[in-house]
Design a protein around this motif. Structure first.
Motif, PDB file in Angstrom:
ATOM      1  N   PRO A   7      15.564  52.245  52.735  1.00 38.84           N
ATOM      2  CA  PRO A   7      14.548  53.280  52.490  1.00 38.84           C
ATOM      3  C   PRO A   7      13.827  53.136  51.168  1.00 38.84           C
ATOM      4  O   PRO A   7      12.849  53.850  50.928  1.00 38.84           O
ATOM      5  CB  PRO A   7      15.371  54.572  52.521  1.00 38.84           C
ATOM      6  N   MET A   8      14.281  52.232  50.301  1.00 35.12           N
ATOM      7  CA  MET A   8      13.616  52.041  49.010  1.00 35.12           C
ATOM      8  C   MET A   8      12.426  51.095  49.114  1.00 35.12           C
ATOM      9  O   MET A   8      11.733  50.856  48.122  1.00 35.12           O
ATOM     10  CB  MET A   8      14.606  51.494  47.983  1.00 35.12           C
ATOM     11  N   CYS A   9      12.162  50.569  50.311  1.00 33.15           N
ATOM     12  CA  CYS A   9      11.073  49.602  50.482  1.00 33.15           C
ATOM     13  C   CYS A   9       9.701  50.275  50.349  1.00 33.15           C
ATOM     14  O   CYS A   9       9.583  51.499  50.281  1.00 33.15           O
ATOM     15  CB  CYS A   9      11.192  48.897  51.822  1.00 33.15           C
ATOM     16  N   ASP A  10       8.674  49.451  50.348  1.00 31.45           N
ATOM     17  CA  ASP A  10       7.306  49.943  50.140  1.00 31.45           C
ATOM     18  C   ASP A  10       6.636  50.407  51.415  1.00 31.45           C
ATOM     19  O   ASP A  10       5.733  51.248  51.375  1.00 31.45           O
ATOM     20  CB  ASP A  10       6.458  48.823  49.511  1.00 31.45           C
ATOM     21  N   VAL A  11       7.040  49.844  52.547  1.00 35.77           N
ATOM     22  CA  VAL A  11       6.357  50.127  53.807  1.00 35.77           C
ATOM     23  C   VAL A  11       7.358  49.969  54.944  1.00 35.77           C
ATOM     24  O   VAL A  11       8.338  49.220  54.815  1.00 35.77           O
ATOM     25  CB  VAL A  11       5.146  49.172  53.976  1.00 35.77           C
ATOM     26  N   PHE A  12       7.136  50.710  56.047  1.00 35.69           N
ATOM     27  CA  PHE A  12       8.083  50.712  57.155  1.00 35.69           C
ATOM     28  C   PHE A  12       7.365  50.597  58.482  1.00 35.69           C
ATOM     29  O   PHE A  12       6.258  51.122  58.650  1.00 35.69           O
ATOM     30  CB  PHE A  12       8.905  52.012  57.154  1.00 35.69           C
ATOM     31  N   LEU A  13       8.023  49.930  59.417  1.00 33.69           N
ATOM     32  CA  LEU A  13       7.604  49.985  60.810  1.00 33.69           C
ATOM     33  C   LEU A  13       8.411  51.086  61.483  1.00 33.69           C
ATOM     34  O   LEU A  13       9.653  51.085  61.428  1.00 33.69           O
ATOM     35  CB  LEU A  13       7.818  48.645  61.500  1.00 33.69           C
ATOM     36  N   LEU A  15       2.766  51.616  61.059  1.00 38.15           N
ATOM     37  CA  LEU A  15       3.037  51.144  59.706  1.00 38.15           C
ATOM     38  C   LEU A  15       2.933  52.347  58.770  1.00 38.15           C
ATOM     39  O   LEU A  15       1.872  52.977  58.677  1.00 38.15           O
ATOM     40  CB  LEU A  15       2.030  50.073  59.303  1.00 38.15           C
ATOM     41  N   LEU A  16       4.022  52.660  58.082  1.00 37.55           N
ATOM     42  CA  LEU A  16       4.077  53.859  57.255  1.00 37.55           C
ATOM     43  C   LEU A  16       4.396  53.478  55.816  1.00 37.55           C
ATOM     44  O   LEU A  16       5.520  53.051  55.512  1.00 37.55           O
ATOM     45  CB  LEU A  16       5.140  54.814  57.813  1.00 37.55           C
ATOM     46  N   PRO A  17       3.420  53.599  54.885  1.00 38.05           N
ATOM     47  CA  PRO A  17       3.676  53.259  53.484  1.00 38.05           C
ATOM     48  C   PRO A  17       4.390  54.389  52.748  1.00 38.05           C
ATOM     49  O   PRO A  17       4.215  55.559  53.075  1.00 38.05           O
ATOM     50  CB  PRO A  17       2.271  53.034  52.917  1.00 38.05           C
ATOM     51  N   ARG A  18       5.197  54.034  51.747  1.00 33.85           N
ATOM     52  CA  ARG A  18       5.869  55.052  50.938  1.00 33.85           C
ATOM     53  C   ARG A  18       4.887  55.743  49.990  1.00 33.85           C
ATOM     54  O   ARG A  18       5.031  56.930  49.697  1.00 33.85           O
ATOM     55  CB  ARG A  18       6.989  54.409  50.097  1.00 33.85           C
ATOM     56  N   VAL A  19       3.936  54.972  49.472  1.00 33.06           N
ATOM     57  CA  VAL A  19       2.953  55.520  48.521  1.00 33.06           C
ATOM     58  C   VAL A  19       1.559  55.293  49.086  1.00 33.06           C
ATOM     59  O   VAL A  19       1.231  54.192  49.539  1.00 33.06           O
ATOM     60  CB  VAL A  19       3.092  54.862  47.133  1.00 33.06           C
ATOM     61  N   LEU A  20       0.732  56.316  49.049  1.00 34.85           N
ATOM     62  CA  LEU A  20      -0.627  56.233  49.584  1.00 34.85           C
ATOM     63  C   LEU A  20      -1.560  55.583  48.568  1.00 34.85           C
ATOM     64  O   LEU A  20      -1.229  55.496  47.378  1.00 34.85           O
ATOM     65  CB  LEU A  20      -1.109  57.632  49.959  1.00 34.85           C
TER      66      LEU A  20
END
Length: 542
Positions: free
Chosen positions: A214-220, A233-238
């Motif tokens: 969960p510490m990554c920058d982006v997730f599928l 594709l869901l980024p942690r920071v916009l």
């Protein structure tokens, strides 16, 4: 002083982890020998006391979740020990993540597999974000515009930890979130929803029971869109620097893999981008899953190699009843048997990496082979890992049961690859579905295995039995594990017969396929060349 300390085994450091005959020979077969120089450098670091201390510290100091800052603002950050970052920096610098996708050179994915295998012997947990990042590119390519935006950062060899907009980073890492409380592997039971917005993005609302890294920058992420289950594709920071509405609820308290964070998360209208087509989320994300399944096989093979080298090292330097353990017949039988299992896992791992590399370059037959062989290896190699770790630990006796030996860490880690990306039943049933839908996949599989036809009578008999086992569809699902086990074994045996020394191939075929198979390690026939087999598993101090 009450006594002298003697007959204790020296630390297993100061060697080149990549000096593994089965690995090096495999790289040469699969057009990746150009990577041997870099691999040796990485292997020397992996065998050093410094790197092994990083692995110990990362496991002894697991990640900590900080949900809020001192002022009460939600931050959802995961803190890691500096040793974790040292491990990650080396992995990214050497391209263990997504770097092979940017390489035009044949064998790039094989070289990456070999480096992943070598460096993960230092510490397995940090392989999770590395593996997810590698695999994410395959899914992202279903949306060329997103791939063009994110691939350069995913492929970067700069490790740049911290929550910032992707545009402000030198490199990013990717994670994955598929399963939910009520579904597990049945992702079509997911309830998380994706609402399309006017600007072309989607608002994701719901939860995930397991979020990898969960510490990554982006997730599928999988979510239910108007046309069905879809991939996002869901980024942690916009882009404007604000945190996306992805809330880390807690970190999992796991059996092993303790250096790595795994989390439960909730989404409160989080911004995400559609990957592929609406309603085809499983088909899209399965590209990522197949890549991570390859890494599950690599990870299990890596653990077996670590276990047997530690066992041989201990037996070489420890004496009992007047002579070194390694010279005692029954211990030699156990060590040689562990070495056979390890070499067979390494051989199939390298072949699968080669098939992946060639399939991505357009070789259709290699893709068909991979679809069947990967499922078989995911089931069998990962299934064999826990028993192998337990036997390797036992070779050290009571010394192997204490944390300082690192063997308990190996043992705790060993079941994980069998669970990740589909447990044993899922892998076995996937294989049966694959060959039912695409019979050419099975033809490619047996075309590979039959290259060793006539070289070993045990193997020839086992191949016939494997083919016959597929002819009764009424009971096939009940027998799926037995069928897939036999397929995996004949593939491993075929590879060893063609590519390993006769001492290895003959002993493997006799003990795994012959009429006197043993259920425990240490059941090799008296005629096996124990010395030649064990020698291939030894690590030499530099």
């Amino acid at each position: 002083m009450t006594h002298d300390v003697f007959n204790q085994v020296p630390p297993h450091t100061g060697h080149d982890v990549s000096a593994d005959p089965a690995l090096v020979e495999g790289l040469r077969r699969e057009c990746a020998d150009w990577a041997l120089g870099e691999l040796r450098g990485l292997g020397t670091l992996a065998g050093s006391a410094r790197a092994q201390e990083w692995g110990r510290l990362a496991n002894d100091n697991p990640p900590v979740l900080r949900t809020h800052d001192r002022y009460g603002n939600r931050i959802d950050e995961v803190e890691f020990h500096p040793a974790w970052h040292d491990l990650m920096a080396v992995a990214v610098e050497h391209g263990l993540h997504a770097a092979p996708w940017a390489a035009a050179r044949p064998g790039a994915h094989v070289a990456r597999a070999a480096k992943f295998y070598v460096w993960s012997q230092v510490e397995a947990g940090h392989g999770c974000p590395v593996s997810m990042t590698y695999a994410s590119v395959a899914a992202l390519r279903h949306s060329p515009a997103l791939a063009a935006e994110w691939e350069p950062l995913l492929e970067s060899r700069s490790y740049d930890f911290g929550l910032r907009p992707a545009s402000a980073k030198r490199g990013v890492l990717a994670g994955m979130a598929m399963t939910e409380k009520q579904g597990g592997s049945d992702v079509r039971a997911n309830t998380t929803v994706a609402e399309p917005l006017a600007d072309g993005t989607y608002a994701i609302t719901g939860h995930k029971w397991f979020n990898s890294a969960p510490m990554c920058d982006v997730f599928l992420v999988l979510a239910q869109a108007p046309r069905g289950l879809s991939c996002f594709l869901l980024p942690r920071v916009l882009p404007d620097g604000t945190r996306n509405a992805m809330r880390i609820m807690r970190l999992k308290d796991k059996l092993g893999n303790r250096s790595n964070a795994s989390a439960e998360v909730e989404y409160e209208g989080a911004t995400a981008h559609l990957v592929g087509e609406e309603g085809r989320g499983v088909r899209t994300i399965i590209e990522m899953v197949n890549m991570t399944r390859l890494d599950c096989v690599i990870g299990s093979a890596c653990g077996m190699r670590l276990g047997v080298t530690r066992a041989v090292h201990h037996a070489t330097h420890r004496s009992a009843f007047g002579r070194p353990l390694v010279d005692q017949p029954l211990m030699r039988n156990v060590l040689a048997d562990l070495a056979l299992e390890s070499e067979a896992a390494t051989a199939v791992m390298i072949r699968l990496a080669g098939a992946t590399d060639k399939a991505l370059r357009g070789q259709t037959n290699e893709g068909a082979l991979r679809r069947t062989a990967l499922a078989a290896a995911k089931y069998w190699v990962c299934k064999r890992a826990p028993g192998h770790a337990a036997e390797s630990l036992e070779c050290l006796g009571g010394n192997g049961y204490v944390e300082e030996s690192q063997m308990p860490r190996l043992f705790r880690e060993s079941p994980l690859n069998g669970i990740w990306e589909g447990s044993g039943n899922v892998a076995a049933l996937d294989l049966l579905r694959s060959v039912a839908k695409e019979p050419d996949n099975l033809d490619a599989f047996f075309g590979e295995v039959d290259q060793a036809k006539g070289a070993d009578t045990h193997l020839d008999t086992a191949v016939r039995e494997a083919k016959d086992s597929l002819t009764d569809p009424a009971t096939l699902e009940y027998r799926a594990r037995q069928v897939v086990e036999r397929l995996a074994l004949v593939l491993q045996a075929s590879l060893l017969v063609r590519h390993s020394p006769p001492a290895v191939a003959d002993a493997f075929c006799a003990s795994r396929l012959g009429p006197e198979r043993s259920l425990a390690y240490g059941g090799l026939p008296p005629g096996a060349d124990f010395g030649a087999i064990i020698e291939r598993a030894e690590t030499k101090i530099i």
